[in-house]
Scaffold this motif. Structure first.
Motif, PDB file in Angstrom:
ATOM      1  N   GLY A 139      22.041   6.052 -13.485  1.00  0.00           N
ATOM      2  CA  GLY A 139      22.559   7.450 -13.630  1.00  0.00           C
ATOM      3  C   GLY A 139      21.723   8.530 -13.521  1.00  0.00           C
ATOM      4  N   LEU A 140      20.245   7.850 -13.216  1.00  0.00           N
ATOM      5  CA  LEU A 140      19.034   8.936 -12.720  1.00  0.00           C
ATOM      6  C   LEU A 140      18.675   8.885 -11.324  1.00  0.00           C
ATOM      7  N   ARG A 141      19.349   7.856 -10.638  1.00  0.00           N
ATOM      8  CA  ARG A 141      19.180   8.032  -9.103  1.00  0.00           C
ATOM      9  C   ARG A 141      17.403   7.729  -8.935  1.00  0.00           C
ATOM     10  N   VAL A 142      16.981   6.403  -8.660  1.00  0.00           N
ATOM     11  CA  VAL A 142      15.657   6.420  -8.316  1.00  0.00           C
ATOM     12  C   VAL A 142      15.614   4.984  -7.492  1.00  0.00           C
ATOM     13  N   GLY A 143      15.489   5.140  -6.160  1.00  0.00           N
ATOM     14  CA  GLY A 143      15.204   4.064  -5.444  1.00  0.00           C
ATOM     15  C   GLY A 143      14.027   4.167  -4.530  1.00  0.00           C
ATOM     16  N   TYR A 144      13.650   3.065  -3.825  1.00  0.00           N
ATOM     17  CA  TYR A 144      12.340   3.242  -2.994  1.00  0.00           C
ATOM     18  C   TYR A 144      12.290   2.031  -1.894  1.00  0.00           C
ATOM     19  N   GLY A 145      11.712   2.466  -1.166  1.00  0.00           N
ATOM     20  CA  GLY A 145      11.403   1.401   0.227  1.00  0.00           C
ATOM     21  C   GLY A 145      10.068   1.178   0.562  1.00  0.00           C
ATOM     22  N   ALA A 146       9.973   0.185   1.269  1.00  0.00           N
ATOM     23  CA  ALA A 146       8.738   0.291   2.106  1.00  0.00           C
ATOM     24  C   ALA A 146       9.322   0.269   3.778  1.00  0.00           C
ATOM     25  N   PHE A 147       8.511   0.864   4.318  1.00  0.00           N
ATOM     26  CA  PHE A 147       8.858   1.268   5.929  1.00  0.00           C
ATOM     27  C   PHE A 147       7.601   1.012   6.733  1.00  0.00           C
ATOM     28  N   PRO A 148       8.211   0.624   8.088  1.00  0.00           N
ATOM     29  CA  PRO A 148       6.848   0.475   9.024  1.00  0.00           C
ATOM     30  C   PRO A 148       6.192   2.116   9.195  1.00  0.00           C
TER      31      PRO A 148
ATOM     32  N   PRO B 254       1.061  -1.065   0.169  1.00  0.00           N
ATOM     33  CA  PRO B 254       0.095   0.011   0.123  1.00  0.00           C
ATOM     34  C   PRO B 254       0.805   1.203   0.029  1.00  0.00           C
ATOM     35  N   VAL B 255       0.433   2.314  -0.729  1.00  0.00           N
ATOM     36  CA  VAL B 255       1.170   3.479  -0.842  1.00  0.00           C
ATOM     37  C   VAL B 255       1.665   4.248   0.312  1.00  0.00           C
ATOM     38  N   PRO B 256       1.031   4.091   1.536  1.00  0.00           N
ATOM     39  CA  PRO B 256       1.456   4.804   2.770  1.00  0.00           C
ATOM     40  C   PRO B 256       2.713   4.032   3.371  1.00  0.00           C
ATOM     41  N   TYR B 257       3.146   2.633   2.866  1.00  0.00           N
ATOM     42  CA  TYR B 257       4.150   2.405   3.318  1.00  0.00           C
ATOM     43  C   TYR B 257       5.495   2.686   2.281  1.00  0.00           C
ATOM     44  N   LEU B 258       5.009   3.202   1.431  1.00  0.00           N
ATOM     45  CA  LEU B 258       6.400   3.471   0.178  1.00  0.00           C
ATOM     46  C   LEU B 258       6.714   4.957   0.170  1.00  0.00           C
ATOM     47  N   MET B 259       8.303   5.079   0.120  1.00  0.00           N
ATOM     48  CA  MET B 259       8.737   6.238   0.035  1.00  0.00           C
ATOM     49  C   MET B 259       9.786   6.195  -1.247  1.00  0.00           C
ATOM     50  N   ALA B 260       9.891   7.124  -2.058  1.00  0.00           N
ATOM     51  CA  ALA B 260      11.282   7.116  -3.028  1.00  0.00           C
ATOM     52  C   ALA B 260      12.357   8.051  -2.565  1.00  0.00           C
ATOM     53  N   GLY B 261      13.462   7.419  -3.135  1.00  0.00           N
ATOM     54  CA  GLY B 261      14.527   8.259  -2.841  1.00  0.00           C
ATOM     55  C   GLY B 261      15.599   8.438  -3.859  1.00  0.00           C
TER      56      GLY B 261
ATOM     57  N   VAL C   2      12.522  -3.119   7.381  1.00  0.00           N
ATOM     58  CA  VAL C   2      12.456  -1.959   6.129  1.00  0.00           C
ATOM     59  C   VAL C   2      13.058  -2.872   4.820  1.00  0.00           C
ATOM     60  N   VAL C   3      12.277  -2.784   3.627  1.00  0.00           N
ATOM     61  CA  VAL C   3      12.905  -3.414   2.426  1.00  0.00           C
ATOM     62  C   VAL C   3      13.104  -2.044   1.367  1.00  0.00           C
ATOM     63  N   LEU C   4      14.630  -2.326   0.856  1.00  0.00           N
ATOM     64  CA  LEU C   4      14.858  -1.177   0.014  1.00  0.00           C
ATOM     65  C   LEU C   4      14.878  -1.812  -1.460  1.00  0.00           C
ATOM     66  N   ARG C   5      14.730  -1.295  -2.382  1.00  0.00           N
ATOM     67  CA  ARG C   5      14.792  -1.638  -3.735  1.00  0.00           C
ATOM     68  C   ARG C   5      15.447  -0.646  -4.520  1.00  0.00           C
ATOM     69  N   THR C   6      15.892  -0.748  -5.807  1.00  0.00           N
ATOM     70  CA  THR C   6      16.261   0.257  -6.777  1.00  0.00           C
ATOM     71  C   THR C   6      16.149   0.048  -8.208  1.00  0.00           C
ATOM     72  N   PHE C   7      16.064   1.195  -8.906  1.00  0.00           N
ATOM     73  CA  PHE C   7      15.861   0.827 -10.311  1.00  0.00           C
ATOM     74  C   PHE C   7      17.246   0.994 -10.860  1.00  0.00           C
ATOM     75  N   SER C   8      18.089   1.161 -10.260  1.00  0.00           N
ATOM     76  CA  SER C   8      19.699   1.173 -10.765  1.00  0.00           C
ATOM     77  C   SER C   8      19.952  -0.113 -11.578  1.00  0.00           C
ATOM     78  N   LYS C   9      19.719  -1.195 -11.204  1.00  0.00           N
ATOM     79  CA  LYS C   9      20.005  -2.195 -11.845  1.00  0.00           C
ATOM     80  C   LYS C   9      19.183  -2.949 -12.881  1.00  0.00           C
ATOM     81  N   TRP C  10      18.017  -3.527 -12.340  1.00  0.00           N
ATOM     82  CA  TRP C  10      17.367  -4.265 -13.370  1.00  0.00           C
ATOM     83  C   TRP C  10      16.653  -3.158 -14.374  1.00  0.00           C
ATOM     84  N   ALA C  11      16.307  -2.012 -14.037  1.00  0.00           N
ATOM     85  CA  ALA C  11      15.872  -0.951 -14.884  1.00  0.00           C
ATOM     86  C   ALA C  11      16.866  -0.162 -15.540  1.00  0.00           C
ATOM     87  N   GLY C  12      18.147  -0.273 -15.254  1.00  0.00           N
ATOM     88  CA  GLY C  12      19.093   0.743 -16.035  1.00  0.00           C
ATOM     89  C   GLY C  12      19.030   2.022 -15.672  1.00  0.00           C
ATOM     90  N   LEU C  13      18.603   2.626 -14.620  1.00  0.00           N
ATOM     91  CA  LEU C  13      18.315   3.846 -14.303  1.00  0.00           C
ATOM     92  C   LEU C  13      19.776   4.400 -13.447  1.00  0.00           C
TER      93      LEU C  13
END
Ligand SMILES: Cc1ncc(COP(=O)(O)O)c(C=O)c1O
Length: 370
Positions: free
Chosen positions: A237-246, A86-93, A224-235
């Motif tokens: 150089g554009l710096r987009v990650g995200y995480g799910a947080f309590p 759910p959206v309230p658990y997510l933050m992008a970085g 907390v689980v952190l993920r990123t677009f850097s590897k699988w999505a090839g981004l």
């Protein structure tokens, strides 16, 4: 002359001075290769690049002159659809890197302890020191598996507040077992699971969804689980990650984050990537396939011993010759691999998985070496 000012705080003395990585263009000039003549297998970037829809979105970017949405609403909604969180658990970085720092900035009091299991991703100890914490190291076994008894004992005696778990781990590419993971989640601390490479796991499904712990975050207050677009999505150089947080933690993160942490180009690129999943998942599958070939190739070289990997890179022990010299000799031939000077790794190189032609070039370079 102005009056002398107080010095930089002592705690920064413990942080090694910043050593910038050599930019791609500078490196290519020094080695005498055009950038596109280099085979870059040193930083786990995606050799297939961004998806066609992402390239188009970037070319047609409508509002680069307008500040981005501080709450990344469109991206968080798309990430919710993608992950089921759910959206309230997510933050992008600005990359997962920003979120690592943000967690420690929010949660650590001066002198509090953070547990890590080296060798692992270097930013955990860096961010701990920058954020006035103390690093507690629980070194891995010689085969890079976790030293589970030492981990449980150290948590008891040192009482760290946070534990970083890289799943799969960088630099060896191994995964903690389900039992090890459960034991860590049962500890009385905040467990930050870094899934930067989960999309490349063998049993993870198309893009890691079968193995990711991201949907567990809703059910637990210490994960907390952190993920990123850097590897699988090839981004990268554009710096987009995200995480799910309590909820108790994300509330604090919203208070302290920089308002415009994810820029307009990164946001549009990530949104477009999420509409081009077939293309990106196809590349992840190709990289998984090529990993097998790269592993066999490396295993066939008498002085290399590769470690089995669940990521888009393979760590190799180098015996009977210097790993540093091997890295330099490959660079002279236009093939870049990663070398570390750190403890337990100075006899290793790490090779990112590339396209078939990248493996071919590495094979040729290795064959030409004395
Ligand atoms: C384990 C791990 N976590 C996080 C990151 C950083 O990801 P990002 O590019 O999203 O900041 C990396 C990058 O190499 C990594 O290896």
């Amino acid at each position: 002359m102005s009056a002398p000012l107080p010095p930089i705080p002592q705690r920064l003395e413990r942080i090694a001075p910043y050593t910038p990585i050599e930019p791609y263009e500078v490196l290519s000039e020094r080695l005498g290769f055009a950038p596109d003549e280099l085979t870059k297998m040193d930083a786990n970037e995606n050799p297939y690049g961004v998806s066609p829809k992402t390239r188009k979105a970037l070319a047609e970017l409508s509002y680069p002159h307008i500040y981005p949405d501080p709450e990344s609403r469109a991206l968080r909604q798309a990430l919710s659809d993608f992950t089921g969180v759910p959206v309230p658990y997510l933050m992008a970085g600005s990359g997962a890197d920003e979120l690592l720092d943000l967690i420690l900035r929010a949660y650590l009091e001066p002198g509090e302890k953070v547990a890590i299991c080296p060798p692992t991703f270097g930013m955990y100890s860096f961010d701990t020191l920058v954020n006035t914490g103390q690093v507690v190291e629980i070194p891995r076994n010689a085969d890079f598996s976790l030293d589970q008894p030492a981990l449980l004992q150290t948590v008891k005696t040192e009482q760290p507040k946070v534990l970083f778990v890289t799943r799969p781990n960088n630099p060896d590419g191994g995964m903690p077992s389900a039992e090890e993971m459960q034991a860590m989640l049962d500890l009385p601390l905040l467990v930050v699971v870094d899934e930067a490479y989960i999309e490349f796991t063998t049993d993870g499904g198309r893009l890691g969804e079968k193995l990711s712990l991201i949907r567990e975050v809703e059910k637990r207050s210490n994960l907390v689980v952190l993920r990123t677009f850097s590897k699988w999505a090839g981004l990268a150089g554009l710096r987009v990650g995200y995480g799910a947080f309590p909820q108790w933690l994300i509330t604090a993160l919203w208070k302290i984050k920089q308002p415009y942490n994810v820029n307009v180009a990164g946001t549009q690129a990530a949104l477009a990537s999420l509409t081009d999943l077939d293309w990106l998942a196809g590349n992840a599958a190709q990289l998984r396939e090529e990993r097998k070939r790269l592993f066999n190739t490396l295993q066939g070289i008498s002085y290399l011993s590769p470690f089995p990997s669940e990521t888009n890179f393979i760590l190799c022990r180098v015996s009977g010759r210097s790993a540093a010299e091997l890295k330099n000799s490959l660079a002279q031939k236009g093939v870049l691999v990663r070398y570390y000077t750190s403890k337990g790794l100075s006899d290793c190189i790490r090779v990112s998985v590339g396209r078939p032609q990248d493996t071919d070039r590495l094979i040729k370079a290795l064959e030409e070496l004395p």
